[in-house]
Each structure stands twice: as C-alpha cells, then as structure tokens.
Scaffold this active site. Structure first.
Site, PDB file in Angstrom:
ATOM      1  CG  ASP A  93      57.020   1.898  44.660  1.00 51.64           C
ATOM      2  OD1 ASP A  93      56.827   0.673  44.830  1.00 51.64           O
ATOM      3  OD2 ASP A  93      58.130   2.443  44.762  1.00 51.64           O
ATOM      4  CE  LYS A 150      57.893 -19.442  32.620  1.00 53.85           C
ATOM      5  NZ  LYS A 150      58.761 -20.322  31.952  1.00 53.85           N
ATOM      6  CE  LYS A 184      53.415 -21.882  22.997  1.00 52.84           C
ATOM      7  NZ  LYS A 184      53.955 -20.936  22.035  1.00 52.84           N
ATOM      8  CG  ASP A 237      62.602 -20.875  32.654  1.00 53.74           C
ATOM      9  OD1 ASP A 237      61.829 -20.038  33.165  1.00 53.74           O
ATOM     10  OD2 ASP A 237      63.049 -20.775  31.493  1.00 53.74           O
ATOM     11  CG  HIS A 242      56.030 -23.915  29.493  1.00 49.47           C
ATOM     12  ND1 HIS A 242      54.948 -23.173  29.900  1.00 49.47           N
ATOM     13  CD2 HIS A 242      57.071 -23.049  29.422  1.00 49.47           C
ATOM     14  CE1 HIS A 242      55.323 -21.916  30.069  1.00 49.47           C
ATOM     15  NE2 HIS A 242      56.600 -21.812  29.795  1.00 49.47           N
ATOM     16  CE  LYS A 340      66.806 -20.464  28.552  1.00 56.44           C
ATOM     17  NZ  LYS A 340      65.878 -19.966  27.531  1.00 56.44           N
TER      18      LYS A 340
HETATM   19  P1  NAP Z   1      59.842  -6.778  33.800  1.00 55.74           P
HETATM   20  O1  NAP Z   1      60.212  -6.477  32.403  1.00 55.74           O
HETATM   21  O2  NAP Z   1      60.878  -6.667  34.870  1.00 55.74           O
HETATM   22  O3  NAP Z   1      58.617  -5.832  34.155  1.00 55.74           O
HETATM   23  C1  NAP Z   1      58.155  -5.677  35.468  1.00 55.74           C
HETATM   24  C2  NAP Z   1      57.071  -4.619  35.521  1.00 55.74           C
HETATM   25  O4  NAP Z   1      56.764  -4.409  36.895  1.00 55.74           O
HETATM   26  C3  NAP Z   1      57.482  -3.276  34.961  1.00 55.74           C
HETATM   27  O5  NAP Z   1      56.376  -2.678  34.324  1.00 55.74           O
HETATM   28  C4  NAP Z   1      57.864  -2.484  36.208  1.00 55.74           C
HETATM   29  O6  NAP Z   1      57.711  -1.119  35.916  1.00 55.74           O
HETATM   30  C5  NAP Z   1      56.838  -3.009  37.205  1.00 55.74           C
HETATM   31  N1  NAP Z   1      57.275  -2.875  38.598  1.00 55.74           N
HETATM   32  C6  NAP Z   1      58.450  -3.283  39.125  1.00 55.74           C
HETATM   33  N2  NAP Z   1      58.499  -2.969  40.431  1.00 55.74           N
HETATM   34  C7  NAP Z   1      57.339  -2.354  40.725  1.00 55.74           C
HETATM   35  C8  NAP Z   1      56.802  -1.792  41.908  1.00 55.74           C
HETATM   36  N3  NAP Z   1      57.480  -1.787  43.068  1.00 55.74           N
HETATM   37  N4  NAP Z   1      55.586  -1.242  41.848  1.00 55.74           N
HETATM   38  C9  NAP Z   1      54.881  -1.228  40.702  1.00 55.74           C
HETATM   39  N5  NAP Z   1      55.326  -1.752  39.545  1.00 55.74           N
HETATM   40  C10 NAP Z   1      56.550  -2.298  39.562  1.00 55.74           C
HETATM   41  O7  NAP Z   1      59.219  -8.241  33.947  1.00 55.74           O
HETATM   42  P2  NAP Z   1      58.559  -9.119  32.808  1.00 55.74           P
HETATM   43  O8  NAP Z   1      59.616  -9.846  32.085  1.00 55.74           O
HETATM   44  O9  NAP Z   1      57.592  -8.289  32.038  1.00 55.74           O
HETATM   45  O10 NAP Z   1      57.775 -10.225  33.663  1.00 55.74           O
HETATM   46  C11 NAP Z   1      56.549  -9.970  34.290  1.00 55.74           C
HETATM   47  C12 NAP Z   1      56.021 -11.267  34.883  1.00 55.74           C
HETATM   48  O11 NAP Z   1      55.815 -12.217  33.850  1.00 55.74           O
HETATM   49  C13 NAP Z   1      56.974 -11.944  35.867  1.00 55.74           C
HETATM   50  O12 NAP Z   1      56.208 -12.645  36.809  1.00 55.74           O
HETATM   51  C14 NAP Z   1      57.733 -12.929  34.986  1.00 55.74           C
HETATM   52  O13 NAP Z   1      58.261 -13.980  35.729  1.00 55.74           O
HETATM   53  C15 NAP Z   1      56.613 -13.380  34.078  1.00 55.74           C
HETATM   54  N6  NAP Z   1      57.049 -13.899  32.788  1.00 55.74           N
HETATM   55  C16 NAP Z   1      57.677 -13.100  31.897  1.00 55.74           C
HETATM   56  C17 NAP Z   1      58.049 -13.604  30.666  1.00 55.74           C
HETATM   57  C18 NAP Z   1      58.711 -12.737  29.626  1.00 55.74           C
HETATM   58  O14 NAP Z   1      58.876 -13.212  28.498  1.00 55.74           O
HETATM   59  N7  NAP Z   1      59.087 -11.522  29.930  1.00 55.74           N
HETATM   60  C19 NAP Z   1      57.781 -14.935  30.353  1.00 55.74           C
HETATM   61  C20 NAP Z   1      57.131 -15.730  31.290  1.00 55.74           C
HETATM   62  C21 NAP Z   1      56.767 -15.202  32.498  1.00 55.74           C
HETATM   63  P3  NAP Z   1      58.425   0.046  36.784  1.00 55.74           P
HETATM   64  O15 NAP Z   1      59.873  -0.292  36.845  1.00 55.74           O
HETATM   65  O16 NAP Z   1      58.099   1.283  36.026  1.00 55.74           O
HETATM   66  O17 NAP Z   1      57.795   0.032  38.113  1.00 55.74           O
END
Ligand code: NAP
Length: 493
Positions: A93, A150, A184, A237, A242, A340
C-alpha cells in the site's frame, strides 16, 4: 536521453497499479507482445505492485486472461508461457511508509546491478508519496527512471506541484511523461511524412495551406469515468494533451535530429507561439458543448446531467480556433475539436490546401486535401484533381481522386504478412526500457500547454460559463459550426 544504463545490468519493469484498468487493458498485453517479438531482454523481470493480495496462480491467470482478451488472435504458441515466467505480484500500500524498503527487498539483488523502470499506472495523487518512497529507499538512483501517465494536473499550478514532486526524486532526463498518442504508428508516421520527403516541406506553410483541422471524436459517453471526467472536461482530458501534441507535430519546424531534445525543443516553440485566448476573445474562438439526451454508440443516452444526477457545467465537447504566431503559420488557423457521444469514432488531421490561384476549370478545381487518419483505421489520403475519364460534348471535366497510403495493408519486412496493428503503449514501453524519451512529454511542454489552456478556462468562467447542449449522437453544438462559418469554412464531417 542518456540514462539507459542497462548495459550489463539486469532490467526490471515495476508496474505500480498492475491490477488497474490501464494495466489490464493495455500494459500487460503490450509487454506480452514485446516479448513475443523478442524486444525484451532474456533476464527482464516484471513486478506488479498494488494493494490487492493475490497468490501467484491467481495473478498469472488474471494477466494471461487480459493478454488473451486483447491480442489473442496475434498470440503465437509459447509466448504466454514464456511471458508469465517473467512476472510476479506483490501487495503493497503506497500509504505504508515502508513501501520503498519492501519493494527494494522484493527486487532482491544488489541495486548497483539493476536497471529499473517504474511505471506508475496509478492515480496522480499517488505520484508524490510513491516518488518519496522511491527516494527514501534509494530506488530513484540512476539509471532507474519513472514513467507517469496523464493527467499531469488540471491546470498550470497543479501540474507544477506534480512535476515538482516527481522532480524531487528523478532528474528530468529520467522522467517519462506518457501521451499515448505519441506512440501511435500514424503519429510517428507524421514525422516520417514531413521530414522524410521533400515534396511537402515547400508547401507546409501559410502560403499554401488554407487551414488545418484536427479532430478526436468519440462515440462513447463518460461511462464509469464520469467522476473523474466531471472534474476535467474535454479541454483538460483531451485538448491539453493529445490535441496539442498533434498540433505540435503538424506545425513544428524541422528538428535538427531525432534526439529527444531536438524534437521537444521544436514542439515547445509551437506551444509558446500559440496566440492567447482569454475572456476577450473566448466567445469567437471556442465552442463548448455538453451532450444531452439522444442515441449514440447504438444506445439510448440519457444525457450527461441525467447520468451524473445533478447539474454540471463540465463540457463534453470543445472546439477551438487556434492561431500560431510565427512566420510559417501566420494567417493559417488550426481548428481543433474533440467530444463524446458523437456519431462516429475518428481521429484525423486534415491539411486543407488553398484553391488554385486562377482556375481554368470554372468551379470544378477543388482544393487539395491531405487527410491523416489515426483512428479507427490508419490511413493517409491525398486528394488530387484529375480529368474525368471519357468524352463529353462540353469538353474537359474534373474529378477528385484520392491517393491512399493505407497502413492497414502495409506489409512487414518479411514479405507478404500484413503488419500487425500495434498498441501505442508497445512503442512507449520499449522506449522507456531503452531509456529513449523522445516520444515522451517534457516538463516545459506540459507547462506551456497548461498555460495556454488556463487562459481559455479562465475566459470561460466569466464569458462562457455554460456549455451549449447537443443531442447525443450529433456532431456537437451549433457553436462549433458557427466557429468555422464565421471564416467561411466547414468541418470535414
Ligand atoms: P485504476 O483502474 O483505478 O487502477 C489503479 C491501480 O492503482 C490499481 O492497480 C490499484 O490497485 C492501485 N492502487 C490504488 N491505490 C493504491 C495504493 N494506495 N497503493 C498501491 N496501489 C494502489 O486506474 P487506471 O484507469 O488503470 O489509471 C491508471 C493511471 O493511468 C491514472 O493515472 C490514469 O489517470 C491514467 N490513465 C488511464 C487511462 C485508462 O484508460 N484507464 C487512460 C489514460 C490515462 P489496488 O486497488 O489493488 O491497490
């Protein structure tokens, strides 16, 4: 950059947030494909870190399922078996002060023998504590580097706070800020097209180009991201990152080389040349919209506020008329839009050339247009005027034809096999492993982009506080059309 210290060191890829959405949908599949294509060193280990306690079997099954779901059709026998032997998961954590020391213990070996990439696929609120842990435990030492996603803040002030906290642990050359559009294939091809050919450069300026349009259209709404999205809106966003990166690559001067600073120096010059948009001109230079009830992506849509359950002034659509104050582009506007719940999914750059100075064909000679399409298919088309074939009593007629360079039908180096469409993260992960940050965003780029976007957001607060409603499934608010109408132009819908 120079920090690829791998040499004889053992490479480790630490995926913080390895159980999250981005990791499951993009990062694990990208790593597996890099493995299949023999881009990973034999000794590379991949360690996932998150709070969730998972035994090794359950973790491996989750990763294997994610890889099969994303790229099953492209998997060759043996790839998954080999890949899962590299991976492991530890539950830690980030709020635990011993996070860094526990991770260091898990890395096991003498740090002087390791070359570690920390990919922080977690909420940006965790960047600061995680970077502090890495620093306190000495894991930040060169050549180790950090990759962050981001959003880097929601305005200039908050982006500085994030950048400062990361900079406290890593010097700029070892900070890799991802904008996945830069990974890309077609975006990279834009650099090849502009600087690997001589035909375009003499025409790539305000003398020959009437205007440029850059569109990122999505059919989906905000879905499960509504909570996050409501704080950011379309301008933060999509446009701040982008869209502005695509502007930079389209508008920048030829760099002196492909080194990270040569490329990024030219991009930042573009960002610093953007004419300010503020309260005085925001109404005539921007359009703001929010989707209301309608049909999009094959489904009935209740509308943004109904989905949220409360009133909101967050825009789900933004269009901007951007002007670049330099010799090359003075007088050639760039129209940007993203939204969107639009009718189709498309990302494209349209270079609209000027009409012929004197037409000997009446109104038949249409201006040339170069369309660089990034999504859903990767394609480059140049429209040219030709003589319409055949004989007519009135004499010669023209017709518009397209020269097409479809990347989907491009061939790989081995002969006849069509090239697989890569996930943008494959390129970026490989570059991070190799310590090459040319396709990552430098701090001054992020901050110059925010400084310009902040002017629009502040202008909206006083002069344009409410977005204009557009029915879901349409091309955006009326104001987006007025934006071009005023200049006697139309969107390339
Ligand atoms: P997510 O689904 O909420 O995943 C977050 C990850 O962080 C999970 O593995 C979570 O696992 C872990 N986590 C949360 N709190 C934690 C803590 N206190 N200690 C250790 N690990 C912790 O988020 P996501 O969508 O994958 O996004 C990740 C990053 O990419 C963010 O910065 C987001 O803005 C960026 N991003 C995401 C997307 C997308 O398509 N998803 C697109 C562009 C950018 P646990 O809950 O097991 O700890």
């Amino acid at each position: 950059m120079s920090s690829s210290g791998s040499g004889s060191r053992q490479q480790v890829f630490v995926l913080v947030g390895g159980t999250g959405d981005l990791a499951i949908r993009m990062l694990w599949p990208s790593l597996a494909m890099l493995d299949q294509d023999n881009f990973l060193s034999d000794s590379l280990r991949v360690i996932s870190v998150s709070r969730e306690k998972l035994d090794h079997g359950a973790f491996v099954t989750r990763v294997a399922d994610a890889v099969k779901k994303r790229i099953g059709a492209d998997l060759e026998g043996g790839t998954l078996d080999r890949f899962v032997r590299r991976i492991s998961h530890i539950a830690l954590d980030a709020s635990d002060p011993t996070w860094g020391d526990q991770l260091k213990a898990a890395l096991g070996a003498d740090m002087s023998n390791l070359d570690v990439v920390f990919f922080l696929s977690v909420s940006p609120t965790l960047f600061k504590p995680i970077c502090e842990h890495l620093r306190n435990s000495g894991l930040n030492a060169a050549p180790n580097r950090v990759v962050i996603e981001k959003p880097i803040g929601r305005d200039l002030a908050s982006s500085k706070v994030i950048n400062d906290s990361v900079a406290h642990a890593f010097d700029e050359a070892r900070i890799f800020r991802i904008d996945h559009y830069l990974g890309k294939e077609t975006v990279q091809n834009l650099i090849a097209l502009r600087f690997g050919n001589t035909v375009f450069e003499p025409l790539w300026n305000a003398q020959s180009i009437d205007h440029v349009q850059i569109t990122i259209a999505e059919t989906v709404g905000t879905g499960e991201r509504l909570g996050y999205y409501d704080e950011y809106g379309a301008i933060r966003d999509m446009l701040q990152n982008h869209l502005l990166q695509l502007v930079c690559l389209t508008a920048m001067e030829p760099p002196s080389g492909l080194s990270s600073d040569a490329l990024r120096d030219e991009k930042v010059k573009v960002l610093k040349s953007l004419k300010a948009i503020d309260a005085s001109n925001v109404l005539t230079n921007t359009a703001r919209g929010q989707y209301g009830p309608g049909f999009a992506d094959g489904q009935k849509v209740a509308g943004y506020e109904a989905e949220k359950g409360s009133p909101s002034n967050t825009e789900t659509y933004v269009a901007v008329k951007l002007e670049i104050a330099n010799w090359r582009w003075s007088g050639t506007p760039f129209y940007l839009r993203t939204g969107k719940c639009l009718p189709s999914r498309a990302t494209e750059i349209v270079i609209q050339f000027k009409t012929v100075p004197h037409s000997i064909f009446g109104g038949e000679a249409k201006p040339n247009r170069l369309v660089i399409r990034l999504q859903p298919d990767e394609d480059i088309k140049l429209s040219l005027m030709n003589k319409a074939p055949g004989l007519t009593a009135e004499g010669m007629h023209l017709q518009q034809l397209e020269l097409s360079l479809s990347l989907a039908t491009a061939f790989d180096g081995n002969g006849s096999k069509p090239a697989r469409r890569r996930i943008a993260y494959e390129r970026l992960i490989l570059d991070a492993l190799n310590g090459n940050n040319a396709q990552f965003v430098r701090r001054d780029e992020v901050e110059a982009a925010w400084a310009w976007v902040d002017g629009i957001v502040e202008g909206w607060q006083s002069a344009y506080p409410k977005p204009q409603m557009y029915p879901a499934g349409t091309f955006g608010p009326v104001s987006a059309y007025t934006l071009l109408d005023r200049d006697g132009r139309t969107w390339n819908d």
